[in-house]
Design a protein around this motif. Structure first.
Motif, PDB file in Angstrom:
ATOM      1  N   GLY A 288     -95.885  79.924  45.272  1.00  0.00           N
ATOM      2  CA  GLY A 288     -95.679  78.928  46.452  1.00  0.00           C
ATOM      3  C   GLY A 288     -94.323  78.551  47.002  1.00  0.00           C
ATOM      4  N   LEU A 289     -93.422  78.553  45.815  1.00  0.00           N
ATOM      5  CA  LEU A 289     -91.927  78.078  46.313  1.00  0.00           C
ATOM      6  C   LEU A 289     -90.948  79.251  46.270  1.00  0.00           C
ATOM      7  N   GLU A 290     -91.203  80.399  45.760  1.00  0.00           N
ATOM      8  CA  GLU A 290     -90.461  81.685  45.858  1.00  0.00           C
ATOM      9  C   GLU A 290     -89.703  81.883  47.068  1.00  0.00           C
ATOM     10  N   GLY A 291     -90.401  81.994  48.295  1.00  0.00           N
ATOM     11  CA  GLY A 291     -90.093  82.026  49.606  1.00  0.00           C
ATOM     12  C   GLY A 291     -88.867  81.195  49.989  1.00  0.00           C
ATOM     13  N   THR A 292     -89.197  79.722  49.655  1.00  0.00           N
ATOM     14  CA  THR A 292     -88.209  78.804  50.159  1.00  0.00           C
ATOM     15  C   THR A 292     -87.000  78.909  49.341  1.00  0.00           C
ATOM     16  N   ILE A 293     -87.139  79.135  47.895  1.00  0.00           N
ATOM     17  CA  ILE A 293     -86.128  79.173  46.767  1.00  0.00           C
ATOM     18  C   ILE A 293     -85.190  80.170  47.274  1.00  0.00           C
ATOM     19  N   LYS A 294     -85.789  81.364  47.514  1.00  0.00           N
ATOM     20  CA  LYS A 294     -84.993  82.559  47.652  1.00  0.00           C
ATOM     21  C   LYS A 294     -84.184  82.632  48.713  1.00  0.00           C
ATOM     22  N   GLU A 295     -84.755  81.895  49.858  1.00  0.00           N
ATOM     23  CA  GLU A 295     -83.906  81.789  50.997  1.00  0.00           C
ATOM     24  C   GLU A 295     -82.655  80.969  51.034  1.00  0.00           C
ATOM     25  N   HIS A 296     -82.625  79.824  49.977  1.00  0.00           N
ATOM     26  CA  HIS A 296     -81.461  79.123  49.892  1.00  0.00           C
ATOM     27  C   HIS A 296     -80.608  79.669  48.846  1.00  0.00           C
ATOM     28  N   PHE A 297     -80.986  80.063  47.584  1.00  0.00           N
ATOM     29  CA  PHE A 297     -80.278  80.286  46.399  1.00  0.00           C
ATOM     30  C   PHE A 297     -80.273  81.839  46.155  1.00  0.00           C
ATOM     31  N   GLY A 298     -80.987  82.730  46.842  1.00  0.00           N
ATOM     32  CA  GLY A 298     -81.025  84.087  46.534  1.00  0.00           C
ATOM     33  C   GLY A 298     -82.059  84.566  45.767  1.00  0.00           C
ATOM     34  N   ASP A 299     -82.397  85.856  45.512  1.00  0.00           N
ATOM     35  CA  ASP A 299     -83.483  86.133  44.753  1.00  0.00           C
ATOM     36  C   ASP A 299     -83.150  86.452  43.234  1.00  0.00           C
ATOM     37  N   GLU A 300     -81.827  86.519  42.826  1.00  0.00           N
ATOM     38  CA  GLU A 300     -81.662  86.902  41.560  1.00  0.00           C
ATOM     39  C   GLU A 300     -81.909  85.901  40.462  1.00  0.00           C
ATOM     40  N   ILE A 301     -82.070  84.541  40.906  1.00  0.00           N
ATOM     41  CA  ILE A 301     -82.390  83.295  40.013  1.00  0.00           C
ATOM     42  C   ILE A 301     -83.993  83.390  39.887  1.00  0.00           C
ATOM     43  N   LEU A 302     -84.873  84.015  40.633  1.00  0.00           N
ATOM     44  CA  LEU A 302     -86.297  83.691  40.429  1.00  0.00           C
ATOM     45  C   LEU A 302     -86.866  83.840  39.025  1.00  0.00           C
ATOM     46  N   ASP A 303     -86.494  85.211  38.542  1.00  0.00           N
ATOM     47  CA  ASP A 303     -87.188  85.426  37.290  1.00  0.00           C
ATOM     48  C   ASP A 303     -86.756  84.367  36.161  1.00  0.00           C
ATOM     49  N   GLU A 304     -85.262  84.196  36.093  1.00  0.00           N
ATOM     50  CA  GLU A 304     -85.131  83.211  35.173  1.00  0.00           C
ATOM     51  C   GLU A 304     -85.520  81.677  35.400  1.00  0.00           C
ATOM     52  N   LEU A 305     -85.314  81.302  36.729  1.00  0.00           N
ATOM     53  CA  LEU A 305     -85.971  80.110  36.837  1.00  0.00           C
ATOM     54  C   LEU A 305     -87.314  79.635  36.583  1.00  0.00           C
ATOM     55  N   PHE A 306     -88.303  80.559  37.134  1.00  0.00           N
ATOM     56  CA  PHE A 306     -89.665  80.334  37.016  1.00  0.00           C
ATOM     57  C   PHE A 306     -90.214  80.796  35.676  1.00  0.00           C
ATOM     58  N   ASP A 307     -89.882  81.872  35.293  1.00  0.00           N
ATOM     59  CA  ASP A 307     -90.647  82.645  34.100  1.00  0.00           C
ATOM     60  C   ASP A 307     -89.994  81.811  32.801  1.00  0.00           C
ATOM     61  N   THR A 308     -88.579  81.663  32.722  1.00  0.00           N
ATOM     62  CA  THR A 308     -88.232  81.277  31.680  1.00  0.00           C
ATOM     63  C   THR A 308     -88.216  79.588  31.710  1.00  0.00           C
ATOM     64  N   LEU A 309     -87.039  79.166  32.504  1.00  0.00           N
ATOM     65  CA  LEU A 309     -86.762  77.754  32.611  1.00  0.00           C
ATOM     66  C   LEU A 309     -88.048  76.695  32.833  1.00  0.00           C
ATOM     67  N   VAL A 310     -88.536  77.042  33.938  1.00  0.00           N
ATOM     68  CA  VAL A 310     -89.773  75.960  34.472  1.00  0.00           C
ATOM     69  C   VAL A 310     -90.869  76.361  33.499  1.00  0.00           C
ATOM     70  N   CYS A 311     -91.101  77.381  32.903  1.00  0.00           N
ATOM     71  CA  CYS A 311     -92.272  77.391  31.987  1.00  0.00           C
ATOM     72  C   CYS A 311     -91.870  76.757  30.705  1.00  0.00           C
ATOM     73  N   ASN A 312     -90.578  76.785  30.408  1.00  0.00           N
ATOM     74  CA  ASN A 312     -90.433  76.152  28.968  1.00  0.00           C
ATOM     75  C   ASN A 312     -90.492  74.568  29.260  1.00  0.00           C
ATOM     76  N   LYS A 313     -89.786  73.998  30.064  1.00  0.00           N
ATOM     77  CA  LYS A 313     -89.849  72.831  30.721  1.00  0.00           C
ATOM     78  C   LYS A 313     -91.528  72.142  30.763  1.00  0.00           C
ATOM     79  N   LEU A 314     -92.143  72.855  31.428  1.00  0.00           N
ATOM     80  CA  LEU A 314     -93.779  72.643  31.435  1.00  0.00           C
ATOM     81  C   LEU A 314     -94.180  72.342  30.077  1.00  0.00           C
TER      82      LEU A 314
END
Lengths: 339, 339
Positions: A288-314
């Motif tokens: 849901g958020l990838e498009g919005t985040i990619k546009e602002h931060f670039g797509d290189e952070i997506l894997d680490e952001l969602f698959d590692t950090l967000v997942c661990n924090k959840l």
């Protein structure tokens, strides 16, 4: 008029696609199915379309995937139906159109454009359905990005853990967008026509910080902050970014409908939302958020952001999020006669 | 019912895209522009939509690209318009939707599906436009692929240089498809509504072999035969392939309309088609036929086939093709009252 923010769900059919990562939204539709059937049976005046040749349905913010079609199957049991699937022009309509099964009992059409704008001719719709879409604001409130404003949301990307001023700015933006949304739909929907809205939201008595989805969004925020601390993204990038989403309560929706005046409230209730496992939830957030985040931060952070950090924090915060309420808002409105 | 053959134009915006290689089709629309304006001014009864809220236009076989939008601009000069862009589900609607300019004076929708099937509810359209689309048959006539039939089109992929039996099979298929097309549209178009058809075709007195587009298609055929001789493709692959396109004359369209009986002929004339340079023509052929050819022969032959062989043959045969006539058929039909 300010340009409406564009952030469609992930297209295609791949690993991170919305199509493959929307069980959460699917459950909302399934929960609403019976309610919608009941609303149509009890609240829809058959006379409104006896003079026309066909019954016209629009699904606003349809996105891509089987949910889109499921939502529509819920409401088509009669012969001549025309169903308009609406989402922004950048939505993956190719994927949507090729996934429409053959021999469907309705005529399908796609309508590109933001539902914060007019999409259909006057009096041309009998039933509007919008699920998990109208929580998206037309834009980030200006003040929260303005360094000189007391509502500046410095160091954050979401409102729920922020200052009362930030919270107020989002609350006001939602109220303004809902009012505009209803003004537009009031032109498009025939008198007597129905609109079913399903929104992820919170219970009336629940403060923002105790709503499950806000807690989940806070994990995205805190992951981005971690990345800024590690120097992966610049801190100013966080200051200039906010997720344009707001989780309202039924009370807020009710006030907006009454203030607007074009619709009567026929049904209004909370529907329970199941809370997904951390892994599923981080994929849902990503789709849901990838498009919005990619546009602002670039797509290189997506894997680490969602698959590692967000997942661990959840996972780490699962005890806290477990106590949070996850609810949907289900509202059926009827277009009142023009005064 | 036999499945309708699917062969959309090349999507996207790249080198071989239909969007970039459809000047030929664009010229047909430009030539028809004045004629359509005239048809609307003289032949459209304003009463047919005074009772409805909006004027509904469909563009059948819209494909992708600026031609699609140009064709529609030609016919929209009043307020509430809804325009349905139709093409097969595999058409590149994403490209089409994102190329719709902001602030267009109509509500746009996309309708996926073959125009050889029902696409819209009963009596829901006021004006149908279809340019360079209805020459595509719903399928290759069965007999031309049947080894035991006298109409077997062995060693060829097109009808114009073939036996009378093959030619007859294509002629019959076109008549059948046109009849079906008009039956379907007669249900969808309100009484008094108009349908403007633009078809690449041939003059009444011109035999198939002397029509420019047939000559151009024969260069594709002869290039494929060359490739089979060189062992690049198998000969049986040629026997089992035919281009599902037919170039009719106004006489044939007139007979089909009269046999069908649902429409009156309001305007019927030939419009001149400019003949493009060999290089442009081979790109035009590629953008239109690539999907069909790729599906049967694989995509590794496409560059050599179109960019080298077809292009060279068109250059070599330019003296012959120069004497050939290139015309479009322009026909405006009006939906007759039900008897």
């Amino acid at each position: 008029m300010t340009e409406v923010v564009v952030r469609p769900m992930n297209g295609g059919n791949g690993l991170h696609s919305y199509s493959k990562n929307s069980t959460f939204q699917r459950k909302a539709i399934e929960a609403a199915k019976e309610l919608i059937n009941k609303a149509i049976a009890e609240k829809l005046d058959i006379k409104i379309f006896s003079s026309s040749n066909s019954f016209k349905i629009a699904d606003l913010g349809c996105s891509v995937g089987t949910n889109t079609l499921l939502a529509v199957q819920n409401s088509t049991q009669h012969p001549e139906f025309q169903v308009f699937f609406n989402d922004q022009a950048s939505n993956d309509f190719n994927q949507l159109f090729t996934s429409i099964p053959p021999n469907i009992p309705y005529f399908a059409a796609g309508v590109p454009g933001s539902f914060h704008r007019r999409l259909f001719p006057n009096n041309s719709l009998h039933f509007v359905h919008s699920s998990c879409a109208a929580q998206w604001l037309s834009r980030v409130p200006e003040d929260v990005l303005d360094k000189s404003s007391p509502a500046w949301n410095k160091g954050r990307v979401h409102y729920s853990n922020s200052t009362p001023q930030v919270m107020k700015a989002f609350e006001d933006q939602f109220a303004e967008d809902m009012d505009n949304f209803m003004k537009l739909r009031a032109q498009e929907i025939v008198v007597g026509g129905l609109m079913a809205l399903i929104l992820p939201g919170r219970l009336n008595e629940t403060p923002h910080t105790e709503a499950y989805l806000n807690k989940a969004f806070e994990q995205v925020e805190s992951s981005l902050i971690d990345m800024a601390k590690k120097g992966i993204i610049r801190e100013e990038k966080i200051d200039s970014f906010n997720i344009p989403i707001y989780f309202a309560s039924l009370q807020e929706v009710e006030s907006a409908v009454k203030r607007n005046g074009c619709f009567s409230i026929e049904i209004m209730e909370n529907i329970p939302h199941e809370k997904p496992q951390p892994k599923v939830m981080s994929s849902t957030l990503r789709a849901g958020l990838e498009g919005t985040i990619k546009e602002h931060f670039g797509d290189e952070i997506l894997d680490e952001l969602f698959d590692t950090l967000v997942c661990n924090k959840l996972e780490e915060s699962s005890l806290i999020t477990e106590s949070c309420k996850s609810v949907g808002l289900f509202v059926v409105l009827k277009r009142k006669p023009n005064e």
